[in-house]
Design a protein around this motif. Sequence first.
Motif, PDB file in Angstrom:
ATOM      1  N   LYS A 272      -1.882   0.180  -9.090  1.00 57.08           N
ATOM      2  CA  LYS A 272      -3.196   0.244  -9.737  1.00 57.08           C
ATOM      3  C   LYS A 272      -3.302   1.424 -10.696  1.00 57.08           C
ATOM      4  O   LYS A 272      -4.359   1.686 -11.235  1.00 57.08           O
TER       5      LYS A 272
ATOM      6  N   ARG B 228      -0.959  -0.267  -4.055  1.00 58.77           N
ATOM      7  CA  ARG B 228       0.103   0.047  -5.023  1.00 58.77           C
ATOM      8  C   ARG B 228      -0.155  -0.663  -6.346  1.00 58.77           C
ATOM      9  O   ARG B 228      -0.787  -1.709  -6.393  1.00 58.77           O
TER      10      ARG B 228
ATOM     11  N   ARG C 246      -4.903   5.162   2.843  1.00 60.31           N
ATOM     12  CA  ARG C 246      -4.137   4.046   2.309  1.00 60.31           C
ATOM     13  C   ARG C 246      -4.735   3.630   0.967  1.00 60.31           C
ATOM     14  O   ARG C 246      -5.927   3.364   0.865  1.00 60.31           O
ATOM     15  N   VAL C 247      -3.881   3.583  -0.079  1.00 54.43           N
ATOM     16  CA  VAL C 247      -4.334   3.142  -1.404  1.00 54.43           C
ATOM     17  C   VAL C 247      -3.430   1.996  -1.861  1.00 54.43           C
ATOM     18  O   VAL C 247      -2.246   1.960  -1.529  1.00 54.43           O
TER      19      VAL C 247
ATOM     20  N   ARG D 228      -1.616   8.799  -7.951  1.00 59.17           N
ATOM     21  CA  ARG D 228      -0.976   7.690  -8.657  1.00 59.17           C
ATOM     22  C   ARG D 228      -0.541   6.678  -7.629  1.00 59.17           C
ATOM     23  O   ARG D 228       0.117   7.004  -6.658  1.00 59.17           O
ATOM     24  N   SER D 229      -0.923   5.437  -7.861  1.00 58.53           N
ATOM     25  CA  SER D 229      -0.528   4.412  -6.906  1.00 58.53           C
ATOM     26  C   SER D 229       0.667   3.696  -7.462  1.00 58.53           C
ATOM     27  O   SER D 229       1.294   2.893  -6.948  1.00 58.53           O
TER      28      SER D 229
ATOM     29  N   LYS E  39      -3.572   5.336 -11.923  1.00 52.58           N
ATOM     30  CA  LYS E  39      -4.198   6.544 -11.409  1.00 52.58           C
ATOM     31  C   LYS E  39      -5.535   6.181 -10.776  1.00 52.58           C
ATOM     32  O   LYS E  39      -6.372   5.544 -11.388  1.00 52.58           O
TER      33      LYS E  39
ATOM     34  N   TYR F 243       0.824  -1.202   0.000  1.00 52.93           N
ATOM     35  CA  TYR F 243       0.000   0.000   0.000  1.00 52.93           C
ATOM     36  C   TYR F 243       0.859   1.254   0.000  1.00 52.93           C
ATOM     37  O   TYR F 243       1.995   1.250   0.452  1.00 52.93           O
ATOM     38  N   ARG F 244       0.269   2.328  -0.504  1.00 51.93           N
ATOM     39  CA  ARG F 244       0.896   3.639  -0.475  1.00 51.93           C
ATOM     40  C   ARG F 244       0.009   4.535   0.373  1.00 51.93           C
ATOM     41  O   ARG F 244      -1.218   4.435   0.316  1.00 51.93           O
ATOM     42  N   HIS F 245       0.593   5.397   1.159  1.00 52.93           N
ATOM     43  CA  HIS F 245      -0.176   6.292   2.019  1.00 52.93           C
ATOM     44  C   HIS F 245      -0.095   7.696   1.447  1.00 52.93           C
ATOM     45  O   HIS F 245       0.990   8.212   1.213  1.00 52.93           O
TER      46      HIS F 245
END
Length: 140
Positions: free
Chosen positions: A122, A120, A117-118, A139-140, A124, A104-106
């Motif tokens: 995926k 990673r 939290r999104v 952007r993930s 835009k 995940y990216r925060h």
Amino acid sequence: MAAGDWQQKVATWMRGRRGPDDLAQFSVNLAIVVLIVNLVLGFFVNVSWLAWVELALVAYAVFRMFSRNLAARARENEAFLRALGPARPWLQNPRAAWAELRSYRHVRCTSCKQRIRVPRGKGKLRVTCPRCHTKFEVRS
């Protein structure tokens, strides 16, 4: 003396006491690190004062565990956890924190700065903030 008598006596004695909290555990772990440093440095330099630091850290942890002033110990522990901030997951469970970082990216909301939290990888993504319901793209 029966097998469960001493356990019952210890349980009775611990009633009304907090036991080991995060700050006490951190204090003991830090004492272990200082002990290892003292052992390693002991071969090269005389650092006898480190033994006093170890003793003070363990004594502080024991004091925290057996204190009956629960409100004060809870406030101290909460302040300690707040001070740790983003390092807290890395100290509590480094393996899970590493897996979280890889998966995940925060990102921060553009309006209220809520951390979101999104996943990673995926591309835009259009994200809706759970707090203020602002929609923005990341952007993930």
